[in-house]
Design a protein around this motif. Structure first.
Motif, PDB file in Angstrom:
ATOM      1  N   GLU A   3      46.617 117.388 -44.109  1.00 14.40           N
ATOM      2  CA  GLU A   3      45.572 118.044 -43.314  1.00 14.40           C
ATOM      3  C   GLU A   3      44.781 117.036 -42.469  1.00 14.40           C
ATOM      4  O   GLU A   3      44.581 117.213 -41.293  1.00 14.40           O
ATOM      5  CB  GLU A   3      44.604 118.766 -44.258  1.00 14.40           C
ATOM      6  CG  GLU A   3      45.145 120.092 -44.766  1.00 14.40           C
ATOM      7  CD  GLU A   3      45.032 121.166 -43.707  1.00 14.40           C
ATOM      8  OE1 GLU A   3      43.907 121.530 -43.366  1.00 14.40           O
ATOM      9  OE2 GLU A   3      46.083 121.626 -43.206  1.00 14.40           O
ATOM     10  N   THR A   4      44.313 115.962 -43.159  1.00 10.52           N
ATOM     11  CA  THR A   4      43.565 114.928 -42.432  1.00 10.52           C
ATOM     12  C   THR A   4      44.436 113.684 -42.368  1.00 10.52           C
ATOM     13  O   THR A   4      44.517 112.935 -43.337  1.00 10.52           O
ATOM     14  CB  THR A   4      42.253 114.587 -43.162  1.00 10.52           C
ATOM     15  OG1 THR A   4      41.580 115.802 -43.441  1.00 10.52           O
ATOM     16  CG2 THR A   4      41.377 113.680 -42.334  1.00 10.52           C
ATOM     17  N   PRO A   5      45.114 113.451 -41.247  1.00  9.10           N
ATOM     18  CA  PRO A   5      46.015 112.292 -41.193  1.00  9.10           C
ATOM     19  C   PRO A   5      45.260 110.974 -41.298  1.00  9.10           C
ATOM     20  O   PRO A   5      44.139 110.863 -40.792  1.00  9.10           O
ATOM     21  CB  PRO A   5      46.688 112.434 -39.822  1.00  9.10           C
ATOM     22  CG  PRO A   5      45.796 113.312 -39.035  1.00  9.10           C
ATOM     23  CD  PRO A   5      45.076 114.193 -39.992  1.00  9.10           C
ATOM     24  N   LYS A   6      45.879 110.032 -41.983  1.00 14.60           N
ATOM     25  CA  LYS A   6      45.275 108.702 -42.063  1.00 14.60           C
ATOM     26  C   LYS A   6      45.734 107.909 -40.844  1.00 14.60           C
ATOM     27  O   LYS A   6      46.931 107.714 -40.633  1.00 14.60           O
ATOM     28  CB  LYS A   6      45.713 108.003 -43.346  1.00 14.60           C
ATOM     29  CG  LYS A   6      45.168 108.682 -44.594  1.00 14.60           C
ATOM     30  CD  LYS A   6      45.307 107.803 -45.806  1.00 14.60           C
ATOM     31  CE  LYS A   6      44.826 108.502 -47.084  1.00 14.60           C
ATOM     32  NZ  LYS A   6      43.552 109.207 -46.963  1.00 14.60           N
ATOM     33  N   ILE A   7      44.760 107.480 -40.054  1.00 15.91           N
ATOM     34  CA  ILE A   7      45.075 106.759 -38.817  1.00 15.91           C
ATOM     35  C   ILE A   7      44.801 105.282 -39.046  1.00 15.91           C
ATOM     36  O   ILE A   7      43.703 104.916 -39.477  1.00 15.91           O
ATOM     37  CB  ILE A   7      44.193 107.260 -37.649  1.00 15.91           C
ATOM     38  CG1 ILE A   7      44.352 108.772 -37.470  1.00 15.91           C
ATOM     39  CG2 ILE A   7      44.534 106.510 -36.351  1.00 15.91           C
ATOM     40  CD1 ILE A   7      43.412 109.383 -36.430  1.00 15.91           C
ATOM     41  N   VAL A   8      45.809 104.449 -38.793  1.00 16.73           N
ATOM     42  CA  VAL A   8      45.591 103.004 -38.893  1.00 16.73           C
ATOM     43  C   VAL A   8      45.732 102.414 -37.495  1.00 16.73           C
ATOM     44  O   VAL A   8      46.737 102.622 -36.818  1.00 16.73           O
ATOM     45  CB  VAL A   8      46.608 102.348 -39.856  1.00 16.73           C
ATOM     46  CG1 VAL A   8      46.435 100.833 -39.857  1.00 16.73           C
ATOM     47  CG2 VAL A   8      46.430 102.901 -41.267  1.00 16.73           C
ATOM     48  N   LEU A  25      33.675 108.202 -35.767  1.00 14.94           N
ATOM     49  CA  LEU A  25      32.465 108.994 -35.516  1.00 14.94           C
ATOM     50  C   LEU A  25      32.789 110.474 -35.339  1.00 14.94           C
ATOM     51  O   LEU A  25      31.964 111.338 -35.630  1.00 14.94           O
ATOM     52  CB  LEU A  25      31.749 108.480 -34.252  1.00 14.94           C
ATOM     53  CG  LEU A  25      31.064 107.126 -34.389  1.00 14.94           C
ATOM     54  CD1 LEU A  25      30.673 106.585 -33.015  1.00 14.94           C
ATOM     55  CD2 LEU A  25      29.823 107.242 -35.286  1.00 14.94           C
ATOM     56  N   ALA A  26      34.038 110.750 -34.886  1.00 16.14           N
ATOM     57  CA  ALA A  26      34.448 112.147 -34.696  1.00 16.14           C
ATOM     58  C   ALA A  26      34.938 112.766 -36.011  1.00 16.14           C
ATOM     59  O   ALA A  26      35.388 113.906 -36.033  1.00 16.14           O
ATOM     60  CB  ALA A  26      35.544 112.214 -33.630  1.00 16.14           C
ATOM     61  N   GLY A  27      34.892 111.992 -37.105  1.00 16.58           N
ATOM     62  CA  GLY A  27      35.253 112.541 -38.418  1.00 16.58           C
ATOM     63  C   GLY A  27      36.681 112.242 -38.852  1.00 16.58           C
ATOM     64  O   GLY A  27      37.128 112.742 -39.890  1.00 16.58           O
ATOM     65  N   ALA A  28      37.412 111.431 -38.093  1.00 21.27           N
ATOM     66  CA  ALA A  28      38.799 111.118 -38.472  1.00 21.27           C
ATOM     67  C   ALA A  28      38.823 110.065 -39.579  1.00 21.27           C
ATOM     68  O   ALA A  28      37.854 109.340 -39.784  1.00 21.27           O
ATOM     69  CB  ALA A  28      39.553 110.597 -37.248  1.00 21.27           C
ATOM     70  N   ASP A  29      39.959 110.033 -40.315  1.00 16.85           N
ATOM     71  CA  ASP A  29      40.143 109.045 -41.384  1.00 16.85           C
ATOM     72  C   ASP A  29      40.808 107.809 -40.755  1.00 16.85           C
ATOM     73  O   ASP A  29      42.022 107.751 -40.585  1.00 16.85           O
ATOM     74  CB  ASP A  29      41.035 109.659 -42.472  1.00 16.85           C
ATOM     75  CG  ASP A  29      41.260 108.714 -43.645  1.00 16.85           C
ATOM     76  OD1 ASP A  29      41.051 107.498 -43.489  1.00 16.85           O
ATOM     77  OD2 ASP A  29      41.651 109.206 -44.719  1.00 16.85           O
ATOM     78  N   VAL A  30      40.006 106.842 -40.365  1.00 18.62           N
ATOM     79  CA  VAL A  30      40.504 105.692 -39.590  1.00 18.62           C
ATOM     80  C   VAL A  30      40.305 104.402 -40.366  1.00 18.62           C
ATOM     81  O   VAL A  30      39.290 104.228 -41.041  1.00 18.62           O
ATOM     82  CB  VAL A  30      39.713 105.540 -38.256  1.00 18.62           C
ATOM     83  CG1 VAL A  30      40.293 104.413 -37.408  1.00 18.62           C
ATOM     84  CG2 VAL A  30      39.706 106.823 -37.474  1.00 18.62           C
ATOM     85  N   SER A  31      41.278 103.497 -40.284  1.00 17.42           N
ATOM     86  CA  SER A  31      41.017 102.104 -40.700  1.00 17.42           C
ATOM     87  C   SER A  31      41.620 101.162 -39.663  1.00 17.42           C
ATOM     88  O   SER A  31      42.513 101.553 -38.891  1.00 17.42           O
ATOM     89  CB  SER A  31      41.551 101.835 -42.102  1.00 17.42           C
ATOM     90  OG  SER A  31      42.889 102.210 -42.187  1.00 17.42           O
ATOM     91  N   LEU A  32      41.117  99.941 -39.653  1.00 20.50           N
ATOM     92  CA  LEU A  32      41.507  98.985 -38.607  1.00 20.50           C
ATOM     93  C   LEU A  32      42.208  97.776 -39.210  1.00 20.50           C
ATOM     94  O   LEU A  32      41.810  97.291 -40.275  1.00 20.50           O
ATOM     95  CB  LEU A  32      40.270  98.474 -37.860  1.00 20.50           C
ATOM     96  CG  LEU A  32      39.283  99.475 -37.264  1.00 20.50           C
ATOM     97  CD1 LEU A  32      38.117  98.736 -36.609  1.00 20.50           C
ATOM     98  CD2 LEU A  32      39.960 100.336 -36.216  1.00 20.50           C
ATOM     99  N   ILE A  33      43.227  97.296 -38.497  1.00 16.66           N
ATOM    100  CA  ILE A  33      43.825  96.000 -38.851  1.00 16.66           C
ATOM    101  C   ILE A  33      43.575  95.071 -37.657  1.00 16.66           C
ATOM    102  O   ILE A  33      43.958  95.390 -36.519  1.00 16.66           O
ATOM    103  CB  ILE A  33      45.344  96.111 -39.103  1.00 16.66           C
ATOM    104  CG1 ILE A  33      45.627  97.135 -40.212  1.00 16.66           C
ATOM    105  CG2 ILE A  33      45.919  94.741 -39.492  1.00 16.66           C
ATOM    106  CD1 ILE A  33      47.112  97.360 -40.495  1.00 16.66           C
ATOM    107  N   GLY A  34      42.922  93.958 -37.935  1.00 17.87           N
ATOM    108  CA  GLY A  34      42.611  93.036 -36.837  1.00 17.87           C
ATOM    109  C   GLY A  34      42.569  91.603 -37.327  1.00 17.87           C
ATOM    110  O   GLY A  34      42.908  91.312 -38.477  1.00 17.87           O
ATOM    111  N   ARG A  35      42.140  90.728 -36.468  1.00 16.55           N
ATOM    112  CA  ARG A  35      42.097  89.298 -36.805  1.00 16.55           C
ATOM    113  C   ARG A  35      40.809  88.953 -37.555  1.00 16.55           C
ATOM    114  O   ARG A  35      39.792  89.635 -37.415  1.00 16.55           O
ATOM    115  CB  ARG A  35      42.193  88.461 -35.531  1.00 16.55           C
ATOM    116  CG  ARG A  35      43.451  88.684 -34.734  1.00 16.55           C
ATOM    117  CD  ARG A  35      44.703  88.357 -35.505  1.00 16.55           C
ATOM    118  NE  ARG A  35      45.867  88.342 -34.614  1.00 16.55           N
ATOM    119  CZ  ARG A  35      47.115  88.474 -35.031  1.00 16.55           C
ATOM    120  NH1 ARG A  35      47.386  88.632 -36.322  1.00 16.55           N
ATOM    121  NH2 ARG A  35      48.105  88.432 -34.164  1.00 16.55           N
ATOM    122  N   ASP A  36      40.886  87.831 -38.247  1.00 17.05           N
ATOM    123  CA  ASP A  36      39.803  87.434 -39.136  1.00 17.05           C
ATOM    124  C   ASP A  36      38.413  87.346 -38.470  1.00 17.05           C
ATOM    125  O   ASP A  36      37.441  87.892 -39.017  1.00 17.05           O
ATOM    126  CB  ASP A  36      40.173  86.111 -39.808  1.00 17.05           C
ATOM    127  CG  ASP A  36      39.190  85.774 -40.892  1.00 17.05           C
ATOM    128  OD1 ASP A  36      38.902  86.662 -41.712  1.00 17.05           O
ATOM    129  OD2 ASP A  36      38.683  84.644 -40.891  1.00 17.05           O
TER     130      ASP A  36
END
Ligand SMILES: NC(=O)C1=CN([C@@H]2O[C@H](COP(=O)(O)OP(=O)(O)OC[C@H]3O[C@@H](n4cnc5c(N)ncnc54)[C@H](OP(=O)(O)O)[C@@H]3O)[C@@H](O)[C@H]2O)C=CC1
Ligand SMILES: CC(C)(CO)C(=O)C(=O)O
Length: 347
Positions: A3-8, A25-36
């Motif tokens: 139902e709520t996709p996990k967005i990476v 902020l729009a309510g999505a399930d988000v996580s980020l991969i980035g540099r240190d």
């Protein structure tokens, strides 16, 4: 997909940080991969997103999951690929190694070739192209600013329509569209200015105030439009002016350009091209994926692309360490060789 996709977001930089934050902020399930350095900075400051219409939001430190580890791809239902075009292959390898849930991979990158690379490297995954018509500047200490108006265009499929509906109407909303290849070529016409902006060393507004820079951009667009016509490709309209009229709008006298074009197309005084950011940071640029795409199209047609070849050569010099800020007049003289490139319109 649940139902709520996990967005990476893979590649939390200017684009990844902004769209990741705006979707959170729009309510999505988000996580980020980035540099240190960025992960640490956000860990300290959180995120502050703003746009040119005065919209501004803060995401407190610790609220938006962020890591440097590609293992975070394991939980992704959707991977939003926001790395530069020259590291697409490396990012695809990380997705192949770590993703476990057969994610849909959406490329938010400029240029035409990224989706093909992803399809080749990730043949079992659904690969989707999106096109970002606006500019994002990372201003440091967790602050991102959207400096050009516009909505993100994305290939129209059932999954992308559902995603767009779920993300709602914020400043990184998605607008599903039919012919994304035409849109990507339409965007490439705009991105031909990235090299000129980077060589100028100026903000977009400062650069565009000088008709000589605009003449170079107009000539590079005319060259590209001519080749696209020969190849049977019709680029889509992005922004207020149809592609065929763009070189004329861009190359028009200052008074017309400022009072008509810049009134409809809003550009923040701080905005610069992503290629300027690359040169300023001493990184390789995407010129091979933009001007280079035009040069390769010309070669496939047995033709030449002198304007885009000249711009590509100058960017390569700059990447190799030649530090030079080109004035509009110098660039015009060098690239257009006395106007030979587009004699009809005097650009
Ligand atoms: N900036 C803009 O306004 C616009 C950009 N675009 C396009 O969007 C794409 C992204 O551009 P932009 O956001 O400016 O680029 P940035 O360089 O700002 O962001 C990309 C970030 O991803 C990091 N990165 C690269 N590979 C990985 C990886 N495997 N894992 C984790 N992090 C990684 C990069 O680090 P490092 O540099 O250390 O590799 C960098 O910090 C480009 O194709 C660009 O043309 C389109 C429209 C506008
Ligand atoms: C928004 C735009 C056209 C700004 O030059 C861009 O795509 C970029 O910076 O890469």
């Amino acid at each position: 997909m649940g139902e709520t996709p996990k967005i990476v977001i893979l590649g939390a930089g200017s684009i990844g940080g902004f769209i990741g934050g705006a979707w959170h902020l729009a309510g999505a399930d988000v996580s980020l991969i980035g540099r240190d350095p960025l992960v640490r900075s956000i860990g300290q400051h959180g995120l502050i997103l703003s746009d040119l219409d005065g919209w501004k939001r803060r995401i407190p430190a610790g609220e938006l999951p962020m890591t440097t580890k590609p293992a975070a791809l394991a939980k992704a239902d959707i991977v939003a690929l926001c790395v530069k075009s020259n590291v697409t292959e490396a990012a695809a390898k990380q997705i192949a190694t770590h993703a476990k849930r057969k994610p849909m991979v959406i490329s938010f990158q400029n240029g035409l070739g990224n989706v093909d690379v992803l399809k080749r490297k990730l043949p079992k995954l659904e690969i989707v192209q999106a096109v970002i018509p606006f500019n994002i500047a990372y201003l440091g200490e967790g602050r991102w600013h959207k400096g050009v108006a516009g909505d993100i265009l994305i290939e129209d499929r059932p999954a992308t329509r559902a995603l767009a509906a779920g993300l709602g109407n914020g400043p990184a909303r998605l607008d599903p569209t039919g012919d994304i290849i035409a849109v990507a070529w339409g965007k490439l016409l705009i991105n031909l200015n990235n090299a000129i902006n980077a060589l100028s060393g100026r903000t977009l507004l400062e650069e565009l105030a000088d008709r000589d820079y605009r003449r170079v951009w107009a000539a590079s667009m005319m060259e590209t439009l001519d080749l696209l016509k020969a190849a049977g490709i019709a680029p889509a309209k992005l922004g207020p002016v149809p592609p065929g009229l763009l070189p004329h709008a861009i190359g028009s006298p200052d008074i017309v350009f400022k009072n008509i074009f810049l009134r409809i197309q809003k550009i923040d005084p701080r905005a610069r091209s992503s290629m300027y950011d690359d040169l300023a940071a001493g990184r390789a640029t995407e010129a091979e994926h933009l001007n280079g795409e035009v040069v390769r199209l010309a070669a496939r047609l047995g033709r030449k692309a002198p304007v885009n070849s000249a711009l590509l050569a100058l960017i390569k010099q700059a990447e190799a360490g030649v530090e030079r800020r080109w004035s509009g007049a110098e660039l015009r003289r060098h690239v257009l060789e006395g106007g030979q490139a587009a004699p009809l319109f005097g650009y």
